[in-house]
Scaffold this active site. Structure first.
Site, mmCIF file in Angstrom:
data_model
loop_
_atom_site.group_PDB
_atom_site.id
_atom_site.type_symbol
_atom_site.label_atom_id
_atom_site.label_comp_id
_atom_site.label_asym_id
_atom_site.label_seq_id
_atom_site.Cartn_x
_atom_site.Cartn_y
_atom_site.Cartn_z
ATOM 1 N N ILE A 163 -4.140 4.094 7.589
ATOM 2 C CA ILE A 163 -5.446 4.392 7.003
ATOM 3 C C ILE A 163 -6.392 3.209 7.015
ATOM 4 C CG2 ILE A 163 -6.598 4.991 4.821
ATOM 5 C CD1 ILE A 163 -4.184 6.767 4.193
ATOM 6 N N ASP A 164 -5.917 2.068 6.529
ATOM 7 C CA ASP A 164 -6.798 0.940 6.251
ATOM 8 C C ASP A 164 -7.614 0.446 7.446
ATOM 9 O OD1 ASP A 164 -5.672 1.222 3.800
ATOM 10 O OD2 ASP A 164 -4.483 -0.612 3.863
ATOM 11 N N HIS A 215 0.768 4.306 2.908
ATOM 12 C CA HIS A 215 -0.643 4.467 2.569
ATOM 13 C C HIS A 215 -1.534 3.453 3.271
ATOM 14 C CE1 HIS A 215 -4.133 5.693 0.340
ATOM 15 N NE2 HIS A 215 -4.318 4.463 -0.106
ATOM 16 N N CYS A 216 -0.961 2.372 3.797
ATOM 17 C CA CYS A 216 -1.802 1.271 4.288
ATOM 18 C C CYS A 216 -2.104 1.332 5.784
ATOM 19 C CB CYS A 216 -1.129 -0.064 3.948
ATOM 20 S SG CYS A 216 -1.067 -0.405 2.188
ATOM 21 N N ILE A 217 -1.083 1.174 6.605
ATOM 22 C CA ILE A 217 -1.314 0.931 8.028
ATOM 23 C C ILE A 217 -1.948 2.125 8.749
ATOM 24 C CG2 ILE A 217 -0.230 0.221 10.189
ATOM 25 C CD1 ILE A 217 1.852 -1.246 8.513
#
Length: 449
Positions: free
Chosen positions: A283-284, A279-281
Protein backbone atom coordinates in the site's frame (compact mmCIF):
# COMPACT_ATOMS: atom_id res chain seq x y z
CA UNK A 1 16.75 16.77 20.83
CA UNK A 2 16.15 20.50 20.81
CA UNK A 3 18.06 22.51 23.42
CA UNK A 4 15.38 24.98 24.46
CA UNK A 5 11.74 24.79 25.43
CA UNK A 6 9.73 27.89 24.61
CA UNK A 7 6.51 27.39 26.58
CA UNK A 8 5.43 26.61 30.11
CA UNK A 9 2.97 24.01 28.82
CA UNK A 10 5.79 22.14 27.08
CA UNK A 11 7.89 22.22 30.24
CA UNK A 12 4.98 20.81 32.21
CA UNK A 13 4.48 17.95 29.74
CA UNK A 14 8.18 17.13 29.85
CA UNK A 15 8.07 16.99 33.64
CA UNK A 16 5.00 14.75 33.54
CA UNK A 17 6.85 12.40 31.18
CA UNK A 18 9.81 12.31 33.54
CA UNK A 19 7.76 11.57 36.64
CA UNK A 20 5.39 9.22 34.76
CA UNK A 21 2.26 11.18 35.58
CA UNK A 22 1.80 11.66 31.81
CA UNK A 23 -1.20 9.65 30.62
CA UNK A 24 -0.81 8.03 27.18
CA UNK A 25 -3.79 7.57 24.87
CA UNK A 26 -3.49 5.07 22.02
CA UNK A 27 -6.11 5.24 19.27
CA UNK A 28 -6.44 2.03 17.25
CA UNK A 29 -5.71 -1.13 19.24
CA UNK A 30 -4.42 -3.49 16.59
CA UNK A 31 -1.06 -4.67 15.31
CA UNK A 32 0.54 -1.26 15.98
CA UNK A 33 -1.46 0.12 18.90
CA UNK A 34 -1.24 -2.91 21.21
CA UNK A 35 2.58 -3.26 21.09
CA UNK A 36 2.89 0.50 21.58
CA UNK A 37 0.59 0.44 24.59
CA UNK A 38 2.52 -2.46 26.13
CA UNK A 39 5.84 -0.64 25.66
CA UNK A 40 4.44 2.45 27.38
CA UNK A 41 3.04 0.34 30.22
CA UNK A 42 6.41 -1.33 30.79
CA UNK A 43 7.97 2.13 31.11
CA UNK A 44 5.56 3.06 33.90
CA UNK A 45 2.96 5.09 32.05
CA UNK A 46 -0.79 4.79 32.47
CA UNK A 47 -2.43 3.98 29.14
CA UNK A 48 -5.97 4.56 27.95
CA UNK A 49 -6.72 2.75 24.70
CA UNK A 50 -9.40 3.73 22.18
CA UNK A 51 -11.01 1.51 19.57
CA UNK A 52 -14.34 1.67 17.72
CA UNK A 53 -14.82 -2.11 17.94
CA UNK A 54 -16.74 -2.79 21.19
CA UNK A 55 -15.90 -6.51 21.12
CA UNK A 56 -12.20 -5.75 20.91
CA UNK A 57 -12.53 -3.23 23.74
CA UNK A 58 -14.30 -5.77 25.93
CA UNK A 59 -11.60 -8.35 25.26
CA UNK A 60 -8.81 -5.91 26.04
CA UNK A 61 -10.44 -4.99 29.33
CA UNK A 62 -10.29 -8.70 30.19
CA UNK A 63 -6.57 -8.72 29.35
CA UNK A 64 -6.89 -10.34 25.92
CA UNK A 65 -4.73 -8.73 23.21
CA UNK A 66 -6.62 -10.34 20.33
CA UNK A 67 -3.24 -10.95 18.63
CA UNK A 68 -1.94 -14.49 18.51
CA UNK A 69 1.73 -13.45 18.52
CA UNK A 70 1.30 -11.29 21.66
CA UNK A 71 0.29 -13.05 24.86
CA UNK A 72 -2.11 -11.48 27.32
CA UNK A 73 -0.30 -11.92 30.65
CA UNK A 74 1.22 -8.42 30.65
CA UNK A 75 -2.05 -6.84 29.65
CA UNK A 76 -3.98 -8.81 32.28
CA UNK A 77 -1.59 -7.53 34.95
CA UNK A 78 -1.96 -3.95 33.74
CA UNK A 79 -5.75 -4.20 33.74
CA UNK A 80 -5.68 -5.63 37.27
CA UNK A 81 -3.34 -2.85 38.41
CA UNK A 82 -5.54 -0.19 36.86
CA UNK A 83 -2.77 1.13 34.59
CA UNK A 84 -4.51 0.06 31.37
CA UNK A 85 -8.08 0.28 30.20
CA UNK A 86 -9.74 0.42 26.81
CA UNK A 87 -12.83 2.28 25.69
CA UNK A 88 -14.92 3.03 22.62
CA UNK A 89 -16.14 6.27 24.20
CA UNK A 90 -14.48 9.01 22.15
CA UNK A 91 -15.77 11.61 24.59
CA UNK A 92 -12.79 10.56 26.75
CA UNK A 93 -10.22 11.72 24.18
CA UNK A 94 -9.54 14.77 26.31
CA UNK A 95 -8.30 12.70 29.26
CA UNK A 96 -4.81 11.65 28.09
CA UNK A 97 -1.92 14.12 27.95
CA UNK A 98 -0.82 12.62 24.65
CA UNK A 99 -2.78 10.83 21.93
CA UNK A 100 -1.01 8.49 19.52
CA UNK A 101 -2.99 7.72 16.36
CA UNK A 102 -2.51 4.17 15.02
CA UNK A 103 -5.38 3.79 12.55
CA UNK A 104 -5.32 2.17 9.08
CA UNK A 105 -4.44 4.08 5.92
CA UNK A 106 -5.64 1.88 3.02
CA UNK A 107 -5.96 2.63 -0.67
CA UNK A 108 -9.12 3.25 -2.65
CA UNK A 109 -9.99 0.92 -5.53
CA UNK A 110 -8.13 3.37 -7.78
CA UNK A 111 -4.96 3.17 -5.64
CA UNK A 112 -5.42 6.65 -4.22
CA UNK A 113 -4.76 7.31 -0.52
CA UNK A 114 -7.76 6.73 1.72
CA UNK A 115 -7.32 9.03 4.71
CA UNK A 116 -10.87 8.54 5.98
CA UNK A 117 -9.75 6.76 9.17
CA UNK A 118 -7.27 9.52 9.97
CA UNK A 119 -9.75 12.30 9.20
CA UNK A 120 -12.55 10.74 11.26
CA UNK A 121 -10.18 10.17 14.18
CA UNK A 122 -8.71 13.68 14.09
CA UNK A 123 -12.18 15.22 13.85
CA UNK A 124 -13.15 13.30 16.99
CA UNK A 125 -9.99 14.52 18.74
CA UNK A 126 -10.68 18.10 17.65
CA UNK A 127 -14.06 18.06 19.37
CA UNK A 128 -12.38 17.19 22.70
CA UNK A 129 -8.95 18.79 22.24
CA UNK A 130 -7.66 20.70 25.24
CA UNK A 131 -4.71 22.95 25.84
CA UNK A 132 -1.45 21.20 26.62
CA UNK A 133 -2.11 17.92 24.77
CA UNK A 134 0.29 16.45 22.21
CA UNK A 135 -1.14 14.59 19.22
CA UNK A 136 1.17 12.14 17.44
CA UNK A 137 0.27 10.45 14.15
CA UNK A 138 1.87 7.04 13.52
CA UNK A 139 -0.24 5.87 10.57
CA UNK A 140 1.75 5.61 7.36
CA UNK A 141 0.86 8.35 4.91
CA UNK A 142 2.24 10.73 2.28
CA UNK A 143 4.57 13.62 3.19
CA UNK A 144 2.53 16.63 4.24
CA UNK A 145 -0.42 14.83 5.82
CA UNK A 146 0.31 15.94 9.38
CA UNK A 147 0.79 19.57 8.37
CA UNK A 148 -1.80 19.82 5.59
CA UNK A 149 -4.60 17.55 6.83
CA UNK A 150 -4.29 16.87 10.57
CA UNK A 151 -3.28 20.31 11.82
CA UNK A 152 -6.05 22.30 10.08
CA UNK A 153 -8.71 19.92 11.41
CA UNK A 154 -7.39 20.26 14.97
CA UNK A 155 -7.20 24.04 14.68
CA UNK A 156 -10.92 24.20 13.89
CA UNK A 157 -11.24 23.84 17.67
CA UNK A 158 -9.95 27.40 18.02
CA UNK A 159 -6.68 26.16 19.52
CA UNK A 160 -3.38 26.78 17.73
CA UNK A 161 -0.73 24.17 17.03
CA UNK A 162 2.59 24.97 18.70
CA UNK A 163 0.95 27.31 21.19
CA UNK A 164 -2.10 25.56 22.65
CA UNK A 165 -1.40 21.98 21.60
CA UNK A 166 1.52 20.09 20.05
CA UNK A 167 1.66 17.94 16.95
CA UNK A 168 4.20 15.35 15.82
CA UNK A 169 4.64 12.43 13.45
CA UNK A 170 6.49 9.19 14.22
CA UNK A 171 6.15 6.31 11.75
CA UNK A 172 5.32 2.88 13.16
CA UNK A 173 7.93 0.23 12.46
CA UNK A 174 6.19 -2.91 13.69
CA UNK A 175 7.02 -6.32 12.22
CA UNK A 176 4.42 -8.73 13.64
CA UNK A 177 5.86 -12.03 14.74
CA UNK A 178 9.51 -10.97 14.40
CA UNK A 179 11.24 -12.64 17.39
CA UNK A 180 14.28 -10.36 17.19
CA UNK A 181 12.64 -6.93 17.40
CA UNK A 182 9.79 -5.39 19.33
CA UNK A 183 8.59 -1.80 19.78
CA UNK A 184 11.08 -0.98 22.52
CA UNK A 185 14.12 -2.26 20.59
CA UNK A 186 13.40 -0.45 17.31
CA UNK A 187 14.69 3.15 16.96
CA UNK A 188 11.86 5.68 16.62
CA UNK A 189 11.98 8.41 13.98
CA UNK A 190 10.30 11.61 15.19
CA UNK A 191 9.35 14.82 13.42
CA UNK A 192 7.63 17.69 15.20
CA UNK A 193 5.53 20.69 14.26
CA UNK A 194 7.97 23.06 15.94
CA UNK A 195 10.74 22.69 18.51
CA UNK A 196 8.50 22.10 21.51
CA UNK A 197 6.48 19.37 19.80
CA UNK A 198 9.67 17.61 18.73
CA UNK A 199 11.16 17.75 22.20
CA UNK A 200 8.00 16.40 23.85
CA UNK A 201 7.58 13.58 21.33
CA UNK A 202 11.26 12.62 21.65
CA UNK A 203 11.01 12.60 25.43
CA UNK A 204 7.87 10.43 25.37
CA UNK A 205 9.23 7.83 22.95
CA UNK A 206 12.67 8.04 24.54
CA UNK A 207 11.11 6.80 27.78
CA UNK A 208 10.31 3.40 26.25
CA UNK A 209 12.30 2.83 23.02
CA UNK A 210 16.00 2.18 22.61
CA UNK A 211 16.69 5.33 20.59
CA UNK A 212 14.92 8.28 19.01
CA UNK A 213 15.99 9.77 15.68
CA UNK A 214 14.91 13.38 15.23
CA UNK A 215 14.30 14.76 11.74
CA UNK A 216 13.64 18.32 10.65
CA UNK A 217 9.88 18.14 10.05
CA UNK A 218 6.79 15.97 10.17
CA UNK A 219 6.99 15.67 6.36
CA UNK A 220 10.53 14.30 6.58
CA UNK A 221 9.39 11.73 9.14
CA UNK A 222 6.50 10.74 6.87
CA UNK A 223 8.96 10.35 4.00
CA UNK A 224 11.20 8.07 6.07
CA UNK A 225 8.50 5.42 6.45
CA UNK A 226 7.56 5.52 2.78
CA UNK A 227 11.23 5.23 1.79
CA UNK A 228 11.68 2.14 3.98
CA UNK A 229 8.70 0.38 2.44
CA UNK A 230 9.39 1.49 -1.14
CA UNK A 231 12.90 0.06 -0.77
CA UNK A 232 11.40 -3.32 0.07
CA UNK A 233 8.69 -3.15 -2.59
CA UNK A 234 11.15 -2.34 -5.39
CA UNK A 235 13.61 -5.03 -4.36
CA UNK A 236 10.90 -7.68 -3.97
CA UNK A 237 9.61 -6.75 -7.43
CA UNK A 238 13.14 -7.09 -8.79
CA UNK A 239 13.61 -10.59 -7.39
CA UNK A 240 10.11 -11.60 -8.57
CA UNK A 241 11.05 -10.50 -12.09
CA UNK A 242 14.39 -12.27 -11.87
CA UNK A 243 12.53 -15.43 -10.83
CA UNK A 244 10.58 -15.40 -14.09
CA UNK A 245 13.65 -14.68 -16.20
CA UNK A 246 15.80 -17.32 -14.54
CA UNK A 247 13.00 -19.91 -14.61
CA UNK A 248 12.84 -19.52 -18.39
CA UNK A 249 16.58 -20.26 -18.43
CA UNK A 250 16.24 -23.28 -16.17
CA UNK A 251 17.91 -21.48 -13.24
CA UNK A 252 16.56 -21.62 -9.68
CA UNK A 253 16.20 -18.10 -8.21
CA UNK A 254 16.38 -19.48 -4.66
CA UNK A 255 19.75 -21.07 -5.34
CA UNK A 256 20.98 -17.82 -6.89
CA UNK A 257 19.91 -15.66 -3.95
CA UNK A 258 21.39 -18.06 -1.39
CA UNK A 259 24.74 -17.98 -3.20
CA UNK A 260 24.65 -14.21 -3.78
CA UNK A 261 24.03 -13.42 -0.12
CA UNK A 262 27.37 -14.97 0.84
CA UNK A 263 28.97 -11.77 -0.46
CA UNK A 264 29.77 -9.80 2.71
CA UNK A 265 29.08 -6.40 1.15
CA UNK A 266 27.01 -4.79 -1.59
CA UNK A 267 24.16 -7.33 -1.60
CA UNK A 268 21.04 -7.72 0.54
CA UNK A 269 18.86 -10.81 0.01
CA UNK A 270 15.21 -10.46 -0.97
CA UNK A 271 13.00 -13.40 -1.82
CA UNK A 272 10.22 -14.00 -4.35
CA UNK A 273 6.72 -14.92 -3.30
CA UNK A 274 3.08 -15.25 -4.35
CA UNK A 275 2.40 -11.52 -3.97
CA UNK A 276 2.83 -8.82 -1.38
CA UNK A 277 1.00 -8.86 1.94
CA UNK A 278 0.72 -6.85 5.12
CA UNK A 279 -0.54 -3.35 5.59
CA UNK A 280 2.68 -1.59 4.55
CA UNK A 281 4.49 -2.80 1.45
CA UNK A 282 1.49 -3.41 -0.87
CA UNK A 283 0.00 0.00 0.00
CA UNK A 284 2.48 2.60 1.18
CA UNK A 285 4.49 3.09 -2.05
CA UNK A 286 1.35 4.27 -3.82
CA UNK A 287 0.94 7.06 -1.27
CA UNK A 288 4.15 8.61 -2.58
CA UNK A 289 3.42 7.98 -6.26
CA UNK A 290 0.04 9.70 -5.75
CA UNK A 291 1.67 12.67 -4.02
CA UNK A 292 4.38 12.87 -6.68
CA UNK A 293 1.72 13.61 -9.31
CA UNK A 294 1.03 16.89 -7.50
CA UNK A 295 4.57 17.92 -8.49
CA UNK A 296 4.34 16.51 -12.06
CA UNK A 297 7.04 13.95 -11.27
CA UNK A 298 6.43 10.38 -12.44
CA UNK A 299 7.29 7.70 -9.85
CA UNK A 300 8.44 5.12 -12.41
CA UNK A 301 10.20 2.68 -10.10
CA UNK A 302 7.30 2.69 -7.63
CA UNK A 303 4.64 2.14 -10.29
CA UNK A 304 6.63 -0.57 -12.06
CA UNK A 305 7.31 -2.42 -8.81
CA UNK A 306 3.61 -2.21 -8.02
CA UNK A 307 2.69 -3.70 -11.41
CA UNK A 308 5.14 -6.61 -11.01
CA UNK A 309 4.15 -7.43 -7.44
CA UNK A 310 0.43 -7.12 -8.16
CA UNK A 311 0.79 -9.56 -11.06
CA UNK A 312 2.39 -12.31 -8.97
CA UNK A 313 -0.82 -14.05 -7.80
CA UNK A 314 -1.93 -14.50 -11.42
CA UNK A 315 1.49 -15.82 -12.37
CA UNK A 316 1.40 -18.33 -9.49
CA UNK A 317 -2.08 -19.53 -10.47
CA UNK A 318 -0.94 -19.94 -14.07
CA UNK A 319 2.04 -21.99 -12.87
CA UNK A 320 -0.33 -24.16 -10.82
CA UNK A 321 -2.64 -24.67 -13.82
CA UNK A 322 0.33 -25.62 -16.01
CA UNK A 323 1.63 -28.09 -13.42
CA UNK A 324 -1.81 -29.70 -13.14
CA UNK A 325 -2.06 -30.02 -16.90
CA UNK A 326 1.39 -31.56 -17.24
CA UNK A 327 0.88 -34.12 -14.46
CA UNK A 328 -2.78 -35.05 -14.75
CA UNK A 329 -3.93 -33.71 -18.10
CA UNK A 330 -6.39 -31.34 -16.45
CA UNK A 331 -6.33 -27.66 -15.63
CA UNK A 332 -7.93 -25.80 -12.75
CA UNK A 333 -11.55 -26.20 -13.86
CA UNK A 334 -13.09 -28.79 -11.55
CA UNK A 335 -9.87 -29.30 -9.57
CA UNK A 336 -9.76 -29.43 -5.76
CA UNK A 337 -6.98 -27.23 -4.40
CA UNK A 338 -5.67 -26.91 -0.83
CA UNK A 339 -3.94 -23.63 0.03
CA UNK A 340 -1.45 -23.79 2.89
CA UNK A 341 -1.43 -20.48 4.73
CA UNK A 342 -3.99 -17.68 4.76
CA UNK A 343 -1.93 -15.16 6.76
CA UNK A 344 0.34 -12.88 4.75
CA UNK A 345 3.51 -14.02 6.57
CA UNK A 346 4.56 -17.02 8.57
CA UNK A 347 3.82 -17.69 12.22
CA UNK A 348 1.26 -14.88 12.71
CA UNK A 349 -2.49 -14.49 12.25
CA UNK A 350 -2.16 -11.23 10.30
CA UNK A 351 -4.50 -11.27 7.30
CA UNK A 352 -3.95 -7.71 6.08
CA UNK A 353 -3.61 -7.66 2.28
CA UNK A 354 -2.75 -11.37 2.28
CA UNK A 355 -2.01 -12.65 -1.25
CA UNK A 356 -3.63 -15.96 -0.26
CA UNK A 357 -7.06 -14.34 -0.53
CA UNK A 358 -6.40 -13.19 -4.07
CA UNK A 359 -4.98 -16.60 -4.97
CA UNK A 360 -8.14 -18.31 -3.72
CA UNK A 361 -10.35 -15.94 -5.71
CA UNK A 362 -8.36 -16.41 -8.91
CA UNK A 363 -8.48 -20.19 -8.66
CA UNK A 364 -12.20 -20.20 -8.00
CA UNK A 365 -12.78 -17.87 -10.96
CA UNK A 366 -11.20 -20.61 -13.08
CA UNK A 367 -13.55 -23.27 -11.75
CA UNK A 368 -11.52 -24.79 -8.91
CA UNK A 369 -12.84 -25.73 -5.49
CA UNK A 370 -10.49 -24.24 -2.89
CA UNK A 371 -9.94 -25.04 0.78
CA UNK A 372 -7.24 -23.68 3.03
CA UNK A 373 -5.30 -24.79 6.08
CA UNK A 374 -3.72 -22.31 8.48
CA UNK A 375 -2.98 -23.12 12.14
CA UNK A 376 -3.01 -19.39 12.95
CA UNK A 377 -6.19 -18.41 11.07
CA UNK A 378 -9.10 -20.70 11.98
CA UNK A 379 -11.63 -18.46 10.17
CA UNK A 380 -11.07 -15.89 7.43
CA UNK A 381 -12.24 -12.51 8.75
CA UNK A 382 -14.25 -10.01 6.75
CA UNK A 383 -12.08 -7.81 4.57
CA UNK A 384 -13.03 -4.91 2.35
CA UNK A 385 -11.60 -6.40 -0.85
CA UNK A 386 -12.43 -10.08 -0.32
CA UNK A 387 -15.79 -10.08 1.45
CA UNK A 388 -16.96 -13.29 -0.28
CA UNK A 389 -14.29 -15.31 1.53
CA UNK A 390 -15.31 -14.15 5.01
CA UNK A 391 -16.26 -16.98 7.35
CA UNK A 392 -14.43 -19.71 5.45
CA UNK A 393 -12.79 -22.12 7.91
CA UNK A 394 -9.41 -23.79 7.96
CA UNK A 395 -9.62 -27.51 7.22
CA UNK A 396 -7.90 -30.14 9.35
CA UNK A 397 -5.03 -32.07 7.81
CA UNK A 398 -6.20 -35.48 8.92
CA UNK A 399 -4.47 -38.67 7.80
CA UNK A 400 -5.12 -39.17 4.12
CA UNK A 401 -7.04 -35.93 3.62
CA UNK A 402 -4.26 -34.26 1.62
CA UNK A 403 -4.46 -37.00 -1.01
CA UNK A 404 -8.06 -36.01 -1.80
CA UNK A 405 -6.85 -32.75 -3.36
CA UNK A 406 -5.56 -32.47 -6.90
CA UNK A 407 -2.88 -30.03 -5.75
CA UNK A 408 -1.53 -28.25 -2.68
CA UNK A 409 -0.44 -24.63 -3.06
CA UNK A 410 1.95 -23.42 -0.34
CA UNK A 411 1.32 -19.69 0.01
CA UNK A 412 2.60 -19.10 3.57
CA UNK A 413 5.44 -21.07 5.13
CA UNK A 414 4.27 -21.39 8.75
CA UNK A 415 6.69 -23.39 10.88
CA UNK A 416 3.96 -25.47 12.51
CA UNK A 417 2.85 -27.27 9.35
CA UNK A 418 3.80 -30.91 8.71
CA UNK A 419 5.61 -30.49 5.40
CA UNK A 420 6.88 -34.07 5.52
CA UNK A 421 3.28 -35.24 5.66
CA UNK A 422 2.31 -32.91 2.83
CA UNK A 423 5.05 -34.21 0.55
CA UNK A 424 4.21 -37.82 1.40
CA UNK A 425 0.48 -37.43 0.89
CA UNK A 426 -0.01 -34.82 -1.84
CA UNK A 427 -0.37 -35.61 -5.53
CA UNK A 428 1.15 -32.26 -6.49
CA UNK A 429 2.67 -29.41 -4.47
CA UNK A 430 3.29 -25.94 -5.86
CA UNK A 431 5.63 -24.21 -3.43
CA UNK A 432 5.84 -20.41 -3.60
CA UNK A 433 8.12 -20.10 -0.55
CA UNK A 434 10.76 -22.80 -1.22
CA UNK A 435 9.87 -24.27 2.16
CA UNK A 436 10.01 -27.87 0.96
CA UNK A 437 13.57 -27.62 -0.27
CA UNK A 438 14.57 -25.65 2.84
CA UNK A 439 13.37 -28.67 4.82
CA UNK A 440 15.28 -31.07 2.60
CA UNK A 441 12.11 -32.35 0.93
CA UNK A 442 12.86 -32.78 -2.76
CA UNK A 443 10.44 -34.75 -4.90
CA UNK A 444 9.29 -34.86 -8.53
CA UNK A 445 5.80 -33.73 -7.56
CA UNK A 446 7.06 -30.60 -5.77
CA UNK A 447 7.15 -27.62 -8.12
CA UNK A 448 8.52 -24.19 -7.27
CA UNK A 449 6.52 -21.14 -8.27
Amino acid sequence: MQDTVQSEAASELLQRIRDRSFKVGVIGLGYVGIPLALAALRAGFEVLGFDINPERVAGLNRGRTGLKHIGGSELEAAVAAGTFSATDDLARLGEPDGLVICVPTPLTRHRDPDLSFIVTTVEAIGRRLRRGQIIILESTTYPGTTEEVVKPILERSGLSGGRDFYLAYSPEREDPGNPHFETASIPKVVGGDGADALRIAEALYGAFVVKTVAVSSTAAAEAVKLTENIFRSVNIALVNELKLIYAAMGIDIWEVVEAAKTKPFGFMPFYPGPGLGGHCIPIDPFYLSWKAREYDIPARFIELAGEINTAMPRIVVEKLAQALDERSGRGLNGARILVIGAAYKKNVDDMRESPSLRLMELMEERGATVDYHDPHVPVIPRTREHAALAGRRSVDLRDGSVATYDAVLIATDHDDVDYNGLVRGARLIVDTRNVCERNGLRADHVVKA
